[in-house]
Write a protein that holds these residues in place. Structure first.
Motif, PDB file in Angstrom:
ATOM      1  N   HIS A   1       0.799  -1.155   0.092  1.00 39.63           N
ATOM      2  CA  HIS A   1       0.030   0.028  -0.104  1.00 39.63           C
ATOM      3  C   HIS A   1       0.776   1.035  -0.027  1.00 39.63           C
ATOM      4  O   HIS A   1       0.499   2.325  -0.756  1.00 39.63           O
ATOM      5  N   ARG A   2       2.022   1.443   0.731  1.00 38.54           N
ATOM      6  CA  ARG A   2       2.934   2.227   0.943  1.00 38.54           C
ATOM      7  C   ARG A   2       3.798   2.557  -0.639  1.00 38.54           C
ATOM      8  O   ARG A   2       3.630   3.779  -0.972  1.00 38.54           O
ATOM      9  N   PHE A   3       3.919   1.636  -1.194  1.00 37.48           N
ATOM     10  CA  PHE A   3       4.616   1.568  -2.434  1.00 37.48           C
ATOM     11  C   PHE A   3       3.690   2.147  -3.645  1.00 37.48           C
ATOM     12  O   PHE A   3       3.846   2.979  -4.402  1.00 37.48           O
ATOM     13  N   GLN A   4       2.629   1.716  -3.586  1.00 36.77           N
ATOM     14  CA  GLN A   4       1.286   2.014  -4.535  1.00 36.77           C
ATOM     15  C   GLN A   4       1.002   3.262  -4.413  1.00 36.77           C
ATOM     16  O   GLN A   4       0.818   4.128  -5.400  1.00 36.77           O
ATOM     17  N   ASN A   5       1.079   3.971  -3.366  1.00 35.32           N
ATOM     18  CA  ASN A   5       0.593   5.453  -3.023  1.00 35.32           C
ATOM     19  C   ASN A   5       1.949   6.365  -3.516  1.00 35.32           C
ATOM     20  O   ASN A   5       1.808   7.311  -3.997  1.00 35.32           O
ATOM     21  N   MET A   6       3.053   5.823  -3.320  1.00 37.18           N
ATOM     22  CA  MET A   6       4.225   6.638  -3.781  1.00 37.18           C
ATOM     23  C   MET A   6       4.070   6.778  -5.569  1.00 37.18           C
ATOM     24  O   MET A   6       4.303   7.765  -6.133  1.00 37.18           O
ATOM     25  N   VAL A   7       3.701   5.457  -6.079  1.00 36.60           N
ATOM     26  CA  VAL A   7       3.609   5.757  -7.293  1.00 36.60           C
ATOM     27  C   VAL A   7       2.316   6.446  -7.825  1.00 36.60           C
ATOM     28  O   VAL A   7       2.565   7.321  -8.867  1.00 36.60           O
ATOM     29  N   ALA A   8       1.421   6.458  -7.009  1.00 39.53           N
ATOM     30  CA  ALA A   8       0.179   7.307  -7.423  1.00 39.53           C
ATOM     31  C   ALA A   8       0.573   8.691  -7.086  1.00 39.53           C
ATOM     32  O   ALA A   8       0.251   9.579  -7.959  1.00 39.53           O
ATOM     33  N   ASP A   9       1.253   8.953  -6.132  1.00 41.95           N
ATOM     34  CA  ASP A   9       1.780  10.349  -5.892  1.00 41.95           C
ATOM     35  C   ASP A   9       2.489  10.808  -7.209  1.00 41.95           C
ATOM     36  O   ASP A   9       1.884  12.171  -7.512  1.00 41.95           O
ATOM     37  N   HIS A  10       3.376  10.166  -7.626  1.00 42.48           N
ATOM     38  CA  HIS A  10       4.245  10.416  -8.774  1.00 42.48           C
ATOM     39  C   HIS A  10       3.294  10.672 -10.207  1.00 42.48           C
ATOM     40  O   HIS A  10       3.415  11.711 -11.155  1.00 42.48           O
ATOM     41  N   MET A  11       2.338   9.760 -10.456  1.00 44.54           N
ATOM     42  CA  MET A  11       1.555   9.717 -11.510  1.00 44.54           C
ATOM     43  C   MET A  11       0.702  11.193 -11.628  1.00 44.54           C
ATOM     44  O   MET A  11       0.539  11.477 -12.703  1.00 44.54           O
ATOM     45  N   VAL A  12       0.190  11.471 -10.411  1.00 46.33           N
ATOM     46  CA  VAL A  12      -0.464  12.451 -10.366  1.00 46.33           C
ATOM     47  C   VAL A  12       0.204  13.833 -10.430  1.00 46.33           C
ATOM     48  O   VAL A  12      -0.392  15.101 -10.166  1.00 46.33           O
ATOM     49  N   GLY A  13       1.485  13.809 -10.158  1.00 48.46           N
ATOM     50  CA  GLY A  13       2.321  15.100 -10.172  1.00 48.46           C
ATOM     51  C   GLY A  13       2.597  15.651  -8.803  1.00 48.46           C
ATOM     52  O   GLY A  13       2.924  16.830  -8.920  1.00 48.46           O
ATOM     53  N   ALA A  14       2.398  14.770  -7.658  1.00 42.42           N
ATOM     54  CA  ALA A  14       2.436  15.333  -6.393  1.00 42.42           C
ATOM     55  C   ALA A  14       3.437  14.438  -5.570  1.00 42.42           C
ATOM     56  O   ALA A  14       2.903  13.959  -4.740  1.00 42.42           O
ATOM     57  N   PRO A  15       4.723  14.234  -5.890  1.00 36.94           N
ATOM     58  CA  PRO A  15       5.450  13.372  -5.209  1.00 36.94           C
ATOM     59  C   PRO A  15       5.810  13.829  -3.857  1.00 36.94           C
ATOM     60  O   PRO A  15       5.766  15.057  -3.371  1.00 36.94           O
ATOM     61  N   ARG A  16       5.775  13.027  -2.835  1.00 39.57           N
ATOM     62  CA  ARG A  16       6.121  13.350  -1.345  1.00 39.57           C
ATOM     63  C   ARG A  16       6.753  12.055  -0.852  1.00 39.57           C
ATOM     64  O   ARG A  16       6.748  11.071  -1.129  1.00 39.57           O
ATOM     65  N   VAL A  17       7.422  12.446   0.283  1.00 36.91           N
ATOM     66  CA  VAL A  17       8.084  11.381   1.042  1.00 36.91           C
ATOM     67  C   VAL A  17       7.462  10.895   2.009  1.00 36.91           C
ATOM     68  O   VAL A  17       6.700  11.550   3.034  1.00 36.91           O
ATOM     69  N   PRO A  18       6.903   9.531   2.218  1.00 38.44           N
ATOM     70  CA  PRO A  18       6.054   8.921   3.356  1.00 38.44           C
ATOM     71  C   PRO A  18       6.729   8.897   4.411  1.00 38.44           C
ATOM     72  O   PRO A  18       7.810   8.943   4.603  1.00 38.44           O
ATOM     73  N   PRO A  19       5.775   9.344   5.377  1.00 37.01           N
ATOM     74  CA  PRO A  19       6.459   9.136   7.133  1.00 37.01           C
ATOM     75  C   PRO A  19       6.606   7.837   7.301  1.00 37.01           C
ATOM     76  O   PRO A  19       6.267   6.984   6.818  1.00 37.01           O
ATOM     77  N   GLY A  20       6.950   7.657   8.456  1.00 34.26           N
ATOM     78  CA  GLY A  20       7.626   6.289   9.075  1.00 34.26           C
ATOM     79  C   GLY A  20       6.594   5.901  10.136  1.00 34.26           C
ATOM     80  O   GLY A  20       5.702   6.430  10.456  1.00 34.26           O
ATOM     81  N   ASP A  21       7.114   4.567  10.561  1.00 34.10           N
ATOM     82  CA  ASP A  21       6.040   4.056  11.573  1.00 34.10           C
ATOM     83  C   ASP A  21       6.252   4.784  13.152  1.00 34.10           C
ATOM     84  O   ASP A  21       7.678   5.150  13.109  1.00 34.10           O
ATOM     85  N   PRO A  22       5.641   4.655  13.917  1.00 38.88           N
ATOM     86  CA  PRO A  22       5.893   5.363  15.173  1.00 38.88           C
ATOM     87  C   PRO A  22       6.887   4.737  15.816  1.00 38.88           C
ATOM     88  O   PRO A  22       7.890   5.502  16.824  1.00 38.88           O
ATOM     89  N   VAL A  23       7.221   3.270  15.738  1.00 33.20           N
ATOM     90  CA  VAL A  23       8.316   2.854  16.381  1.00 33.20           C
ATOM     91  C   VAL A  23       9.293   2.250  15.213  1.00 33.20           C
ATOM     92  O   VAL A  23       8.723   1.831  14.112  1.00 33.20           O
ATOM     93  N   GLU A  24      10.563   1.827  15.776  1.00 32.16           N
ATOM     94  CA  GLU A  24      11.424   1.248  14.528  1.00 32.16           C
ATOM     95  C   GLU A  24      11.114   0.271  14.086  1.00 32.16           C
ATOM     96  O   GLU A  24      11.268  -0.338  12.890  1.00 32.16           O
ATOM     97  N   SER A  25      10.711  -1.023  14.904  1.00 35.77           N
ATOM     98  CA  SER A  25      10.781  -2.307  14.496  1.00 35.77           C
ATOM     99  C   SER A  25       9.460  -2.790  15.078  1.00 35.77           C
ATOM    100  O   SER A  25       9.596  -3.137  16.391  1.00 35.77           O
TER     101      SER A  25
END
Length: 437
Positions: free
Chosen positions: A395-419
């Protein structure tokens, strides 16, 4: 613009793929989300837009730093349909250029070339460029091989309004991190560090820039490159597709492992011991200086848009998936080892065993993603629901693709904890009672 021209403009192939509404179902929270539109995996028009909005607008891995150790080492690559080459300069830095002569547009270097000397010479009219891309010769420079009695005819000193300084090679942004060399085709790209996010910090203990290539293997996969990546990102399929892998990478040992950055990641911790089917131990010693956590874990990250990085205590495995068409991917894999692991016949046998294991796992993956592609190509599949527990990285990856395809790339945030463990410790999932088919 005339009404007819507006109509033609509005109906260009691929226009729908740049609209936010095309990705509405994928934009939902993961527990409600659907996959990307099936045309993302089958459409030539989608791939045409994707080349421009994803690949031409991102930092792309084009090779490994281990392939460019010495001055004059060169890689000739294709990014978003453009030919580019990267060369190691005498000062130790990298330079990247479009692979085209400034005279008449001839390709300067052929695919597969790995070394250049002091300069790069065009095979057509012998214009030459140094490793900074400066034009240093339009015949009559040293070594032009023009017979002395003909040199006057080639002398360009008298040509009006011609300055070699105006005819240098066309630069491409280049950078490196860990084992990778990156290029960006944009005129003013953001720093590579923004795309990588916290991944360099998370992997700092592995000293990723020190590893050397031990084996290389190529595959042609009859599937879209995104299917290759999405399969890598989820472990829902492990019990059914990878009976050998699941023994050393148990489902209950999987953890989410994603910080801010353009990657999707997880880890297996602790790694299980090798079995008769193989494993990741392979007889190679781990590198020195690892933390306790790094020393017992396997880290997996898909670097947007098309590279898998597998980091283990004693080796790295890299998968570079390059789209040739919507239905065909060329994948180059690299097995890397560290000088700490030593050398000699025993090490070579261990490396061969590791490659055998990775090859077996990879072929299992290839078989299943080719079946996914066949299903998408031959049925009216409308898209499906994601399994929130296993497929959040997808889901995270597919939304990165969608962001770029609509011309609005962004860096997704991370999880609240490392692991974050995916399963409660008291009740790990069991596959003992799963049906056989």
């Amino acid at each position: 613009m005339s009404d007819h021209a507006q109509s033609r403009h509005a109906s260009r192939p691929g226009d729908a793929f740049t609209r936010e509404e095309t990705y509405a179902a994928t934009r939902r929270p993961v527990e409600l989300a659907q996959t990307l539109t099936p045309e993302a995996y089958t459409s030539d028009a989608f791939l045409a837009v994707e080349r421009e909005r994803v690949f031409a607008a991102s930092w792309n891995v084009v090779g490994l730093t281990a392939e460019l150790r010495s001055p004059g080492d060169v890689l000739v690559v294709e990014v978003a349909g453009r030919s580019v080459f990267v060369v190691r300069h005498q000062d130790g830095g990298l330079r990247a250029f479009y692979n085209v002569c400034r005279h008449r547009g001839t390709q300067l270097l052929e695919a597969g070339e790995r070394r250049v000397k002091r300069f790069i010479r065009c095979p057509y009219h012998s214009w030459a460029y140094d490793l900074n891309g400066r034009c240093i010769g339009t015949p009559l420079f040293t070594g032009s091989d023009i017979p002395p009695d003909q040199r006057a005819a080639f002398d360009m000193e008298g040509v009006k309004a011609f300055d070699r300084a105006d005819h240098g090679l066309l630069r491409v942004a280049v950078d490196e991190w860990g084992p990778f060399v990156f290029v960006h085709l944009g005129a003013d790209p953001p720093p590579l560090a923004e795309q990588l996010g916290d991944l360099p910090e998370r992997t700092a203990g592995y000293r990723l820039d020190e590893w050397e290539i031990a084996r290389v293997k190529d595959y042609e996969i009859a599937a879209n490159y995104k299917l290759v990546g999405e399969n890598f990102m989820e472990y829902y399929h492990l019990p059914w597709v990878h009976p050998g892998l699941v023994k050393v990478s148990p489902i209950e040992a999987h953890h989410r492992w994603q910080g801010p950055g353009m990657y999707a990641g997880f880890c297996t911790s602790p790694i299980a011991a090798d079995t008769a089917d193989g494993g990741w131990g392979g007889g190679l010693a781990p590198i020195e200086g690892l933390s306790e956590d790094d020393g017992q874990s396997a880290r997996f990250a898909w670097l947007f848009p098309n590279v898998a990085l597998n980091v283990l205590p004693n080796h790295l495995f890299v998968m570079h998936a390059r789209p040739l068409s919507p239905r065909l991917t060329r994948e180059r894999t690299y097995l890397l080892t560290h000088p700490d692991s030593g050398s000699g016949p025993e090490q070579e046998r261990s490396v061969d065993e590791l490659l055998r294991f990775w090859d077996a796992v990879n072929r299992e993956d290839i078989g299943i993603v080719e079946r996914v592609q066949a299903g998408l190509d031959t049925t009216p599949f409308p898209g499906g629901r994601l399994c929130y527990r296993f497929e959040e990285p997808v889901h995270r990856f597919q939304n990165m693709v969608a962001d770029h395809m609509v011309g609005a790339p962004r860096v997704p945030p991370g999880d609240p904890v490392e692991s974050a463990p995916m399963f409660p410790a008291a009740s790990p999932p069991s596959v003992a009672h799963l049906p056989d088919s």
